[in-house]
Scaffold this motif. Structure first.
Motif, mmCIF file in Angstrom:
data_model
loop_
_atom_site.group_PDB
_atom_site.id
_atom_site.type_symbol
_atom_site.label_atom_id
_atom_site.label_comp_id
_atom_site.label_asym_id
_atom_site.label_seq_id
_atom_site.Cartn_x
_atom_site.Cartn_y
_atom_site.Cartn_z
ATOM 1 N N VAL A 286 -0.740 -1.223 3.227
ATOM 2 C CA VAL A 286 -1.314 -0.076 2.500
ATOM 3 C C VAL A 286 -0.547 1.167 2.943
ATOM 4 O O VAL A 286 0.266 1.125 3.869
ATOM 5 C CB VAL A 286 -2.826 0.117 2.793
ATOM 6 N N THR B 134 -6.124 -5.414 -1.545
ATOM 7 C CA THR B 134 -5.369 -5.587 -0.300
ATOM 8 C C THR B 134 -5.707 -6.958 0.265
ATOM 9 O O THR B 134 -6.875 -7.296 0.418
ATOM 10 C CB THR B 134 -5.743 -4.483 0.705
ATOM 11 N N THR C 247 -4.420 2.296 -1.484
ATOM 12 C CA THR C 247 -4.297 0.845 -1.622
ATOM 13 C C THR C 247 -3.713 0.547 -3.005
ATOM 14 O O THR C 247 -3.514 1.456 -3.817
ATOM 15 C CB THR C 247 -5.667 0.149 -1.496
#
Lengths: 214, 332
Positions: free
Chosen positions: A92, A78, A116
């Motif tokens: 996410v 991420t 994620t």
């Protein structure tokens, strides 16, 4: 249990340690009258399910979900782009819905299920959306890609559920969504790609949608 | 970020009690605006009350209208069948704003309370901002003011309210339900936000410690004859330069029996275009009549170095939005 899971979320980097120390130092040096009283509970216990793994963590309430993932859990897939909810690199899924992880405090997501980019593949089997991005060159530098892919995965669920977008014709009538390229562009507009890989991204989403027969 | 205490109440009463008399307390819902402002150092709460778990998440028929719980996400409100089929202008307006990710997080109550996107307000490295630091001046008046107000502004502040949703709610005559330490009350949407005057730091008529619990939409039989027109620098994911929400009841020959118009992007609050409404009611929607109504609405408008284009843009947007609805081309 691996090393990361046993670590309290705060003991991470020197930079953060310094920040906390400075804040405490200031608090100690300020006359009592100038302070707002009772700002004590600095560290709180939280439980998250992250990529299907339950995590019990002690966190500073000021930590964003994005920083929790990247700095404390080392889930660096991420990305932090703008850190202000303008670029979508930090996208996410929380309880299956896409959000900007930079604009929520981790503590606000206590008890929720977070997915994620690291959690999309099944072992070595890539998620169909990941495969489609590769097949259609849906990226160049790759920095925005984890956010793009997470966003696109949620997009397909939203379309399946019949959620309209700003370009859906006659949105006052309840009916299935036809996922045109205009629909894909509008629905992906929260994810910016500065390399300009948009053509490939639209093609990837179109193909992944076809696979799912949206 | 300044340290803060954190409290996540389970009931509305707990939330209101938790707020108490504290000056530096903030309710946090979706957090998309408040947390951003905290990162910038514009908001520095000492206490955060996370209202995200309060049971204010229902959309249901309410009398002849609809009640929307304050903590419904913008996405869920826009998608809801009752909203889409009765008040499609609200769906249009919500979906015209922000991005899917932000709309999933942002709440209905929070959208009402979002702060202006004036660059000078957002960036504390500019000392002058009467909204951030009352009495310090306004950096926008002589600065870069392309996105700023042309109606209802004051020498103290020329910021605009950034919401799309609130423009539709204003045209729909929504009523905001609030609960505070002194009980419950209702605030009409047109009375909810304030013009800047000498106190631009006071943006709404909410009292300290009052919590928004719901937004009520009245019955509007002709609610489907509506449109939200948003004009912006890029096609998606940008704030409005000018926007128009129109809800009207027109005969087959184009005579307008009821007209509701609200403007976004032009003022410190969603701007109910009462002058244009009055000029159009009972009239036929021909180009000349529409243009005259738009001229009347914008007669008192005043632009600055970079935003004077908004005055003409707003007039044309009114004409186009009303024409779209009367012509049956609306998106509802």
């Amino acid at each position: 249990m691996d090393d990361q899971e046993s670590k309290p979320a705060l003991q991470v980097s020197r930079r953060e340690f310094v920040e906390v120390a400075v804040v405490s130092g200031l608090a100690a040096g300020v006359p009592a009258a100038a302070q707002t009283p009772e700002i004590k509970p600095r560290i709180v216990n939280c439980t998250f399910t992250i990529n299907k793994q339950k995590q019990e963590l002690q966190i500073d309430p000021r930590v964003t979900l994005l920083d929790l993932l990247r700095e404390h859990l080392k889930l660096t897939g991420t990305k932090k782009g703008c850190d202000h909810g303008q670029c979508g690199a930090c996208t996410v899924l929380v309880d299956g819905r896409r959000i900007n992880s930079c604009l929520t405090l981790a503590i606000m997501q206590n008890g929720r299920e977070i997915t994620t980019i690291e959690g999309l593949a099944a072992g070595s089997q890539l998620h169909p959306m990941q495969t489609a991005f590769i097949e259609h060159d849906g990226f160049q530098c790759g920095y925005c890609t984890p956010g793009q892919v997470c966003s696109a995965v949620a997009l397909l669920d939203e379309v399946k559920a019949g959620a309209p977008s700003a370009v859906t014709p006659r949105m006052g009538e309840i009916r299935p969504i036809e996922l045109s390229d205009d629909e894909i562009r509008e629905r992906m507009s929260g994810n910016i790609c500065r390399c300009g890989a948009y053509e490939g991204i639209v093609a990837a989403v179109r193909e992944a949608a076809g696979r799912r027969r949206v | 970020m300044k340290p803060f205490s954190y409290f996540c109440p389970a009931t509305v009463d707990e939330a209101i009690q938790g707020y108490g008399e504290a000056q530096e307390t903030r309710f946090i819902g979706g957090g998309t605006n408040l947390l951003d402002l905290m990162k910038m150092g514009v908001e520095r709460p000492a206490h955060l009350i996370d209202i995200g778990r309060l049971p204010l998440m229902k959309i249901s028929p309410h009398g002849d209208g609809v009640r929307i719980g304050a903590l419904i996400s913008n996405t869920d409100a826009a998608n809801h069948e009752l909203i889409r089929t009765r008040y499609p202008v609200l769906t249009e307006a919500i979906l015209a704003g922000a991005s899917p990710q932000l709309r999933n997080m942002a709440t209905m109550g929070g959208n009402l309370l979002q702060r202006t996107r004036c660059y000078y307000f957002y960036d504390p490295s500019y000392q002058e901002c009467n909204k951030r630091t009352p009495g310090s001046g306004c950096a926008a008046i002589d600065g870069y003011n392309r996105i700023h107000a042309v109606l209802g502004q004051s020498p103290q502040c020329i910021a605009v309210h950034p919401s799309d949703m609130c423009v539709a709610l204003t045209a729909l005559d929504a009523v905001v339900q609030v609960k505070g330490p002194h009980g419950e009350r209702s605030i009409n949407m047109t009375e909810f936000h304030r013009l800047p005057g000498d106190t631009p730091q006071v943006e709404t008529n909410l009292q300290s410690g009052e919590l928004i619990t719901a937004i009520d939409l009245p019955s509007i039989p002709y609610g489907k004859q509506s449109h939200y027109l948003k004009i912006r620098d890029r096609h998606s994911y940008a704030f409005a330069l000018v926007s128009v929400a129109v809800v009207l009841d027109a005969d087959e020959d184009g005579t307008m029996r009821h007209v509701r118009i609200a403007l976004g992007g032009v003022a410190h609050k969603p701007w109910r275009a009462t002058k244009a409404e009055k000029a159009l009611t009972g009239e036929k929607a021909d180009k000349k009549t529409l243009r005259a109504a738009a001229e009347e609405e914008l007669a008192d408008a005043h632009g600055y170095e970079h935003n004077s284009f908004k005055i003409e843009l707003a007039k044309r947007a009114i004409v186009r939005a009303v024409t779209t609805v009367v012509g049956g081309q609306q998106n509802g």
